[in-house]
Design an enzyme around this catalytic site. Structure first.
Site, PDB file in Angstrom:
ATOM      1  N   ASP A  33      -8.064 -73.396  23.688  1.00 39.68           N
ATOM      2  CA  ASP A  33      -7.522 -74.552  22.963  1.00 39.68           C
ATOM      3  C   ASP A  33      -7.637 -74.290  21.476  1.00 39.68           C
ATOM      4  O   ASP A  33      -8.742 -74.250  20.929  1.00 39.68           O
ATOM      5  CB  ASP A  33      -8.315 -75.812  23.334  1.00 39.68           C
ATOM      6  N   ASP A 172      -3.180 -80.980  31.741  1.00 35.27           N
ATOM      7  CA  ASP A 172      -4.367 -80.672  30.924  1.00 35.27           C
ATOM      8  C   ASP A 172      -4.991 -81.949  30.392  1.00 35.27           C
ATOM      9  O   ASP A 172      -4.352 -82.698  29.650  1.00 35.27           O
ATOM     10  CB  ASP A 172      -3.905 -79.771  29.761  1.00 35.27           C
ATOM     11  N   GLY A 173      -6.263 -82.172  30.757  1.00 36.09           N
ATOM     12  CA  GLY A 173      -7.040 -83.280  30.203  1.00 36.09           C
ATOM     13  C   GLY A 173      -7.572 -84.208  31.271  1.00 36.09           C
ATOM     14  O   GLY A 173      -6.804 -84.758  32.063  1.00 36.09           O
ATOM     15  N   GLY A 174      -8.890 -84.335  31.332  1.00 36.39           N
ATOM     16  CA  GLY A 174      -9.501 -85.279  32.275  1.00 36.39           C
ATOM     17  C   GLY A 174      -9.382 -84.873  33.724  1.00 36.39           C
ATOM     18  O   GLY A 174      -9.408 -85.725  34.616  1.00 36.39           O
TER      19      GLY A 174
HETATM   20  C1  DX5 Z   1      -7.566 -81.154  24.795  1.00 37.92           C
HETATM   21  C2  DX5 Z   1      -7.424 -79.768  25.372  1.00 37.92           C
HETATM   22  C3  DX5 Z   1      -7.881 -79.645  26.788  1.00 37.92           C
HETATM   23  C4  DX5 Z   1      -9.300 -80.013  27.031  1.00 37.92           C
HETATM   24  C5  DX5 Z   1      -9.568 -80.146  28.487  1.00 37.92           C
HETATM   25  O1  DX5 Z   1      -6.976 -81.176  23.553  1.00 37.92           O
HETATM   26  O2  DX5 Z   1      -6.091 -79.351  25.333  1.00 37.92           O
HETATM   27  O3  DX5 Z   1      -7.611 -78.331  27.262  1.00 37.92           O
HETATM   28  O4  DX5 Z   1     -10.197 -79.112  26.482  1.00 37.92           O
HETATM   29  O5  DX5 Z   1     -10.871 -80.593  28.617  1.00 37.92           O
HETATM   30  P1  DX5 Z   1     -11.323 -81.614  29.726  1.00 37.92           P
HETATM   31  O6  DX5 Z   1     -11.065 -80.968  31.045  1.00 37.92           O
HETATM   32  O7  DX5 Z   1     -12.778 -81.783  29.425  1.00 37.92           O
HETATM   33  O8  DX5 Z   1     -10.532 -82.879  29.539  1.00 37.92           O
HETATM   34 ZN    ZN Z   2      -5.602 -77.393  26.403  1.00 38.82          ZN
END
Ligand code: DX5
Ligand code: ZN
Length: 213
Positions: A33, A172-174
Site C-alpha cells: 500500500d 480491499d479493506g476490512g
Molecule cells: C487501505 C489499504 C488496504 C488496507 C487493508 O488504504 O489499501 O490495503 O491496508 O487493511 P485491512 O485488511 O486491515 O483493512
Molecule cells: Zn490496498
C-alpha cells in the site's frame, strides 16, 4: 479458488521477520500500500524502505498506488517485476498511466473508492486486467468493511460475465472470515487482507480460513 493478497501495511515491528513468515504461507501475493499524503491524507512506505523490504519478498507483488501522480512510482516499481500495479480511477491522467503500466508489460489494475459508482469503470474494462474495489476509504488499515461494496462486486461480476471479459475482481479493506464469505459469494477473485492476517499469531491459519470460508 479465491486468491489472497496480504497487505503488510499494519505490521508494526520486525517487518522483515514477518515477511519471511509470509513467504512460507499460502498467500498468493504480497500487497504494498503506497500513499503520497495527497491522494490520501496518510503516507506509508518510502522508496528506500520498499527497496530494503523487497529484498526478502519471494511472493508475487500486488502494488496498490494511492497517489495522485503515479508516473514516478510506476518507473520505480517496474524494476521489481510486479504481477499487478493498480492506480486509482479518481486521479488525473488515468489513461496515460494505464498505458505506461501496460507498456512495461505489467498487468494493470484500476481501483475505485467507496463513493465512486461501479458503472464508471465499465468503459475501461477492455484496457485493464483488474478492478480493485475499495471496501473502506483508502488510507488506513484496520477499518470496517463498507457493505455496499458487495453490490459493486455483484454488478461488476455480472457485467464481466455478460461481456465475456477476463477482468479480475479484487476487494480491499476490512476483510475477515465473515466479510470474505460475502465477497466470495458475489464473485470476487482476490481478497486483500491486512490486519486480519498480520495482527494474528498464525498467518497461515488465517490465510487458509479466508480461502476456505
Ligand atoms: C487501505 C489499504 C488496504 C488496507 C487493508 O488504504 O489499501 O490495503 O491496508 O487493511 P485491512 O485488511 O486491515 O483493512
Ligand atoms: Zn490496498
Amino acid at each position: 479458488m479465491v486468491k489472497i493478497s496480504t497487505s503488510i501495511l499494519s505490521i508494526k515491528d520486525n517487518i522483515i521477520e514477518k515477511i519471511k513468515i509470509l513467504n512460507t504461507t499460502n498467500t498468493d501475493y504480497i500487497h504494498y500500500d503506497i500513499m503520497d499524503g495527497s491522494f490520501v491524507s496518510n503516507t506509508s512506505f518510502s522508496f528506500e524502505e520498499i527497496k530494503e523490504l523487497n529484498k526478502y519478498v519471494t511472493k508475487p507483488l500486488d502494488i496498490h498506488l494511492m497517489v495522485q501522480d503515479p508516473k514516478s512510482y510506476i518507473h520505480f516499481y517496474k524494476s521489481m517485476n510486479p504481477e499487478y500495479i493498480t492506480i486509482h480511477y479518481e486521479i488525473d491522467n488515468l489513461e496515460a498511466n494505464i498505458k505506461l503500466i501496460k507498456n512495461n508489460n505489467i498487468k494493470v489494475g484500476v481501483s475505485i473508492k467507496p463513493n465512486t459508482d461501479i458503472e464508471k469503470i465499465y468503459k475501461l474494462l477492455d484496457k485493464i486486467d483488474l478492478v480493485l474495489i475499495m471496501s473502506v476509504e483508502p488510507g488506513f488499515g484496520g477499518q470496517t468493511f463498507i457493505e455496499n461494496s458487495l453490490d459493486k462486486i455483484k454488478k461488476l461480476k455480472e457485467y464481466i460475465n455478460n461481456h465475456n471479459l477476463n477482468t479480475v475482481i479484487e476487494v480491499d479493506g476490512g476483510i475477515n472470515d465473515i466479510t470474505a464469505k460475502s465477497c466470495i459469494r458475489m464473485g470476487v477473485d482476490i481478497l486483500v487482507s491486512g490486519s486480519y492476517i498480520t495482527n494474528s499469531d498464525n498467518y497461515q491459519d488465517k490465510i487458509e480460513l479466508l480461502k476456505k470460508v
